[in-house]
Design a protein around this motif. Structure first.
Motif, PDB file in Angstrom:
ATOM      1  N   LYS A  25     -11.057  -7.384  28.307  1.00 61.86           N
ATOM      2  CA  LYS A  25     -10.308  -6.275  28.907  1.00 61.86           C
ATOM      3  C   LYS A  25     -10.550  -6.208  30.405  1.00 61.86           C
ATOM      4  O   LYS A  25      -9.617  -5.967  31.185  1.00 61.86           O
ATOM      5  CB  LYS A  25     -10.717  -4.954  28.247  1.00 61.86           C
ATOM      6  N   GLU A  26     -11.786  -6.407  30.811  1.00 57.91           N
ATOM      7  CA  GLU A  26     -12.116  -6.365  32.235  1.00 57.91           C
ATOM      8  C   GLU A  26     -11.435  -7.515  32.978  1.00 57.91           C
ATOM      9  O   GLU A  26     -10.916  -7.337  34.088  1.00 57.91           O
ATOM     10  CB  GLU A  26     -13.627  -6.446  32.418  1.00 57.91           C
ATOM     11  N   LEU A  27     -11.436  -8.703  32.381  1.00 56.43           N
ATOM     12  CA  LEU A  27     -10.754  -9.844  32.996  1.00 56.43           C
ATOM     13  C   LEU A  27      -9.260  -9.584  33.105  1.00 56.43           C
ATOM     14  O   LEU A  27      -8.646  -9.861  34.145  1.00 56.43           O
ATOM     15  CB  LEU A  27     -11.010 -11.102  32.156  1.00 56.43           C
ATOM     16  N   ASN A  28      -8.679  -9.057  32.041  1.00 56.48           N
ATOM     17  CA  ASN A  28      -7.250  -8.776  32.042  1.00 56.48           C
ATOM     18  C   ASN A  28      -6.893  -7.689  33.055  1.00 56.48           C
ATOM     19  O   ASN A  28      -5.879  -7.774  33.753  1.00 56.48           O
ATOM     20  CB  ASN A  28      -6.813  -8.356  30.641  1.00 56.48           C
ATOM     21  N   ARG A  29      -7.756  -6.685  33.153  1.00 60.12           N
ATOM     22  CA  ARG A  29      -7.515  -5.594  34.095  1.00 60.12           C
ATOM     23  C   ARG A  29      -7.603  -6.078  35.538  1.00 60.12           C
ATOM     24  O   ARG A  29      -6.824  -5.672  36.408  1.00 60.12           O
ATOM     25  CB  ARG A  29      -8.511  -4.467  33.856  1.00 60.12           C
ATOM     26  N   GLY A  30      -8.557  -6.964  35.797  1.00 61.50           N
ATOM     27  CA  GLY A  30      -8.734  -7.447  37.161  1.00 61.50           C
ATOM     28  C   GLY A  30      -7.626  -8.368  37.625  1.00 61.50           C
ATOM     29  O   GLY A  30      -7.261  -8.367  38.806  1.00 61.50           O
ATOM     30  N   LEU A  31      -7.051  -9.141  36.691  1.00 59.85           N
ATOM     31  CA  LEU A  31      -6.036 -10.127  37.082  1.00 59.85           C
ATOM     32  C   LEU A  31      -4.610  -9.634  36.900  1.00 59.85           C
ATOM     33  O   LEU A  31      -3.709 -10.043  37.644  1.00 59.85           O
ATOM     34  CB  LEU A  31      -6.227 -11.414  36.270  1.00 59.85           C
ATOM     35  N   PHE A  32      -4.393  -8.761  35.921  1.00 56.34           N
ATOM     36  CA  PHE A  32      -3.023  -8.443  35.554  1.00 56.34           C
ATOM     37  C   PHE A  32      -2.720  -6.943  35.541  1.00 56.34           C
ATOM     38  O   PHE A  32      -1.763  -6.516  34.899  1.00 56.34           O
ATOM     39  CB  PHE A  32      -2.702  -9.023  34.165  1.00 56.34           C
ATOM     40  N   SER A  33      -3.511  -6.135  36.210  1.00 55.49           N
ATOM     41  CA  SER A  33      -3.166  -4.722  36.309  1.00 55.49           C
ATOM     42  C   SER A  33      -1.918  -4.574  37.174  1.00 55.49           C
ATOM     43  O   SER A  33      -1.753  -5.285  38.175  1.00 55.49           O
ATOM     44  CB  SER A  33      -4.339  -3.934  36.898  1.00 55.49           C
ATOM     45  N   ASP A  34      -1.039  -3.669  36.793  1.00 55.64           N
ATOM     46  CA  ASP A  34       0.238  -3.472  37.493  1.00 55.64           C
ATOM     47  C   ASP A  34       0.972  -4.808  37.614  1.00 55.64           C
ATOM     48  O   ASP A  34       1.389  -5.222  38.702  1.00 55.64           O
ATOM     49  CB  ASP A  34       0.000  -2.859  38.870  1.00 55.64           C
ATOM     50  N   ILE A  35       1.151  -5.470  36.491  1.00 54.45           N
ATOM     51  CA  ILE A  35       1.638  -6.836  36.480  1.00 54.45           C
ATOM     52  C   ILE A  35       3.048  -6.962  37.032  1.00 54.45           C
ATOM     53  O   ILE A  35       3.391  -7.950  37.697  1.00 54.45           O
ATOM     54  CB  ILE A  35       1.560  -7.418  35.041  1.00 54.45           C
ATOM     55  N   GLU A  36       3.900  -5.966  36.787  1.00 53.68           N
ATOM     56  CA  GLU A  36       5.279  -6.067  37.267  1.00 53.68           C
ATOM     57  C   GLU A  36       5.335  -6.071  38.794  1.00 53.68           C
ATOM     58  O   GLU A  36       6.078  -6.855  39.402  1.00 53.68           O
ATOM     59  CB  GLU A  36       6.101  -4.924  36.690  1.00 53.68           C
ATOM     60  N   ARG A  37       4.558  -5.203  39.414  1.00 51.64           N
ATOM     61  CA  ARG A  37       4.535  -5.166  40.878  1.00 51.64           C
ATOM     62  C   ARG A  37       3.896  -6.436  41.437  1.00 51.64           C
ATOM     63  O   ARG A  37       4.386  -7.021  42.411  1.00 51.64           O
ATOM     64  CB  ARG A  37       3.756  -3.944  41.367  1.00 51.64           C
ATOM     65  N   ASN A  38       2.814  -6.886  40.810  1.00 53.52           N
ATOM     66  CA  ASN A  38       2.136  -8.098  41.286  1.00 53.52           C
ATOM     67  C   ASN A  38       3.024  -9.337  41.163  1.00 53.52           C
ATOM     68  O   ASN A  38       2.965 -10.238  42.010  1.00 53.52           O
ATOM     69  CB  ASN A  38       0.843  -8.307  40.508  1.00 53.52           C
ATOM     70  N   ALA A  39       3.846  -9.385  40.129  1.00 55.26           N
ATOM     71  CA  ALA A  39       4.765 -10.515  39.979  1.00 55.26           C
ATOM     72  C   ALA A  39       5.802 -10.521  41.103  1.00 55.26           C
ATOM     73  O   ALA A  39       6.141 -11.583  41.646  1.00 55.26           O
ATOM     74  CB  ALA A  39       5.455 -10.462  38.617  1.00 55.26           C
ATOM     75  N   ASP A  40       6.287  -9.338  41.469  1.00 50.55           N
ATOM     76  CA  ASP A  40       7.245  -9.253  42.569  1.00 50.55           C
ATOM     77  C   ASP A  40       6.595  -9.642  43.891  1.00 50.55           C
ATOM     78  O   ASP A  40       7.208 -10.324  44.728  1.00 50.55           O
ATOM     79  CB  ASP A  40       7.815  -7.836  42.653  1.00 50.55           C
ATOM     80  N   VAL A  41       5.344  -9.204  44.103  1.00 49.17           N
ATOM     81  CA  VAL A  41       4.621  -9.553  45.329  1.00 49.17           C
ATOM     82  C   VAL A  41       4.400 -11.062  45.404  1.00 49.17           C
ATOM     83  O   VAL A  41       4.580 -11.680  46.468  1.00 49.17           O
ATOM     84  CB  VAL A  41       3.281  -8.795  45.398  1.00 49.17           C
ATOM     85  N   ALA A  42       4.000 -11.677  44.282  1.00 49.41           N
ATOM     86  CA  ALA A  42       3.772 -13.120  44.255  1.00 49.41           C
ATOM     87  C   ALA A  42       5.062 -13.880  44.556  1.00 49.41           C
ATOM     88  O   ALA A  42       5.047 -14.908  45.252  1.00 49.41           O
ATOM     89  CB  ALA A  42       3.218 -13.537  42.894  1.00 49.41           C
ATOM     90  N   TYR A  43       6.171 -13.375  44.059  1.00 48.02           N
ATOM     91  CA  TYR A  43       7.464 -14.025  44.330  1.00 48.02           C
ATOM     92  C   TYR A  43       7.817 -13.948  45.811  1.00 48.02           C
ATOM     93  O   TYR A  43       8.249 -14.948  46.422  1.00 48.02           O
ATOM     94  CB  TYR A  43       8.550 -13.358  43.496  1.00 48.02           C
ATOM     95  N   ASN A  44       7.630 -12.773  46.429  1.00 49.23           N
ATOM     96  CA  ASN A  44       7.956 -12.615  47.852  1.00 49.23           C
ATOM     97  C   ASN A  44       7.062 -13.487  48.731  1.00 49.23           C
ATOM     98  O   ASN A  44       7.533 -14.078  49.713  1.00 49.23           O
ATOM     99  CB  ASN A  44       7.822 -11.146  48.246  1.00 49.23           C
ATOM    100  N   LEU A  45       5.775 -13.586  48.379  1.00 50.83           N
ATOM    101  CA  LEU A  45       4.879 -14.448  49.142  1.00 50.83           C
ATOM    102  C   LEU A  45       5.294 -15.915  49.041  1.00 50.83           C
ATOM    103  O   LEU A  45       5.241 -16.664  50.024  1.00 50.83           O
ATOM    104  CB  LEU A  45       3.439 -14.279  48.642  1.00 50.83           C
ATOM    105  N   LEU A  46       5.717 -16.329  47.858  1.00 51.50           N
ATOM    106  CA  LEU A  46       6.155 -17.701  47.668  1.00 51.50           C
ATOM    107  C   LEU A  46       7.415 -17.990  48.484  1.00 51.50           C
ATOM    108  O   LEU A  46       7.526 -19.045  49.132  1.00 51.50           O
ATOM    109  CB  LEU A  46       6.413 -17.954  46.180  1.00 51.50           C
ATOM    110  N   VAL A  47       8.356 -17.064  48.464  1.00 50.38           N
ATOM    111  CA  VAL A  47       9.594 -17.267  49.217  1.00 50.38           C
ATOM    112  C   VAL A  47       9.316 -17.353  50.709  1.00 50.38           C
ATOM    113  O   VAL A  47       9.850 -18.215  51.419  1.00 50.38           O
ATOM    114  CB  VAL A  47      10.594 -16.131  48.907  1.00 50.38           C
ATOM    115  N   ASP A  48       8.449 -16.463  51.225  1.00 47.87           N
ATOM    116  CA  ASP A  48       8.114 -16.488  52.649  1.00 47.87           C
ATOM    117  C   ASP A  48       7.457 -17.808  53.040  1.00 47.87           C
ATOM    118  O   ASP A  48       7.754 -18.382  54.103  1.00 47.87           O
ATOM    119  CB  ASP A  48       7.191 -15.317  52.988  1.00 47.87           C
ATOM    120  N   CYS A  49       6.555 -18.287  52.175  1.00 45.18           N
ATOM    121  CA  CYS A  49       5.872 -19.550  52.472  1.00 45.18           C
ATOM    122  C   CYS A  49       6.858 -20.716  52.455  1.00 45.18           C
ATOM    123  O   CYS A  49       6.786 -21.621  53.290  1.00 45.18           O
ATOM    124  CB  CYS A  49       4.747 -19.772  51.474  1.00 45.18           C
ATOM    125  N   GLN A  50       7.772 -20.716  51.506  1.00 46.48           N
ATOM    126  CA  GLN A  50       8.752 -21.795  51.422  1.00 46.48           C
ATOM    127  C   GLN A  50       9.692 -21.786  52.625  1.00 46.48           C
ATOM    128  O   GLN A  50      10.087 -22.853  53.118  1.00 46.48           O
ATOM    129  CB  GLN A  50       9.538 -21.674  50.116  1.00 46.48           C
TER     130      GLN A  50
END
Length: 273
Positions: A40-65
């Motif tokens: 639970k602690e591992l999941n909470r640390g990596l995937f809390s607020d997963i929907e927002r984090n997925a959008d952030v990861a996508y925007n960072l990838l697009v900017d880098c590309q």
């Protein structure tokens, strides 16, 4: 969701090496219980607020590309793009798993974050699991919800809730119908092999709802190489120690007869409509 990250294997290996005493099944349950808080602690640390984090990861990838398009020979940007792409794929898969499990929950129908597809699946499940009509013990077709409910109640009251005289079942009459031979019973009670246990476990889809302990089949699949010894021992131990009870249970299952001609009756634990 945390099954796919590198930290998962080392966490399970550490937790599973904890010494536990008792029967094989007790050891498995104890280890799973102790491991749950760390997962639970591992999941909470990596995937809390997963929907927002997925959008952030996508925007960072697009900017880098976009930056890499301007400087195509920059090795640092190449390495960064590769890292961000892998991170986004992981987050996107976790988001999809999250929405899938959310759609399997009863409260998903009240949420507004699921897609139309998930809501359609939920409605289909409700329709599939609903008994619309059934014949009662007198052969009368019941269509109203209260009548359907009463048909089930009457059946079980007559089956288990009365103290009336029980007619002796004659063995020669039973033998006039189809029988399950002793070799078939022995096969049902045979101790399963590791390959059979693994095959059954791996046939369970990972997006199915978790069991009472909170673990889905995805956990057992991802950590199979670590936990397979204890899991197989627990399952095989059941067939050894509970063999007598299992034989009675399999005989009861084998006695179920399906009414193929009229699929609107309730017969020995099966519903047909």
């Amino acid at each position: 969701m945390c099954y796919k990250v590198p930290e998962f294997q080392s966490l399970v290996l550490t937790g599973w090496n904890i010494a536990a005493t008792g029967t094989a099944m007790f050891r498995v349950v104890k280890k799973l219980k102790l491991l749950k808080s760390d997962l639970k602690e591992l999941n909470r640390g990596l995937f809390s607020d997963i929907e927002r984090n997925a959008d952030v990861a996508y925007n960072l990838l697009v900017d880098c590309q976009l930056s890499l398009q301007q400087d195509k020979t920059n090795k640092d940007l190449m390495d960064k793009e590769r890292y961000l792409r892998q991170s986004y794929y992981l987050m996107a898969a976790a988001k999809e798993d999250f929405l899938r499990h959310k759609a399997n929950s009863e409260w998903a129908k009240d949420g507004d974050t699921n897609s139309a597809m998930f809501h359609q699946v939920i409605r289909q499940r409700h329709v599939h699991n609903k008994v619309l009509q059934i014949e009662d013990k007198n052969g009368i077709l019941c269509k109203e919800p209260d009548e359907v409910l009463q048909a089930f109640v009457d059946y079980y009251e007559e089956l288990m809730g009365t103290n009336g005289h029980t007619t002796l079942v004659l063995e020669h009459i039973i033998r006039q119908g189809p029988l399950v031979h002793d070799t078939d019973w022995d096969g049902l009670c045979r101790i399963p092999t590791e390959q059979e246990i693994r095959g059954i476990l791996f046939s369970i889809p990972e997006d199915k709802s978790p069991g009472p302990d909170g673990y889905t089949s995805g956990f057992f699949k991802a950590s199979w190489d670590i936990i397979k010894g204890d899991i197989c021992e627990a399952v095989q131990n059941f067939f050894v120690n509970e063999n007598k009870l299992l034989r009675v249970f399999t005989r009861q299952i084998a006695s179920i007869r399906v009414h193929e001609a009229n699929k609107t009756k309730y017969d020995r634990g099966r519903v047909f409509w």
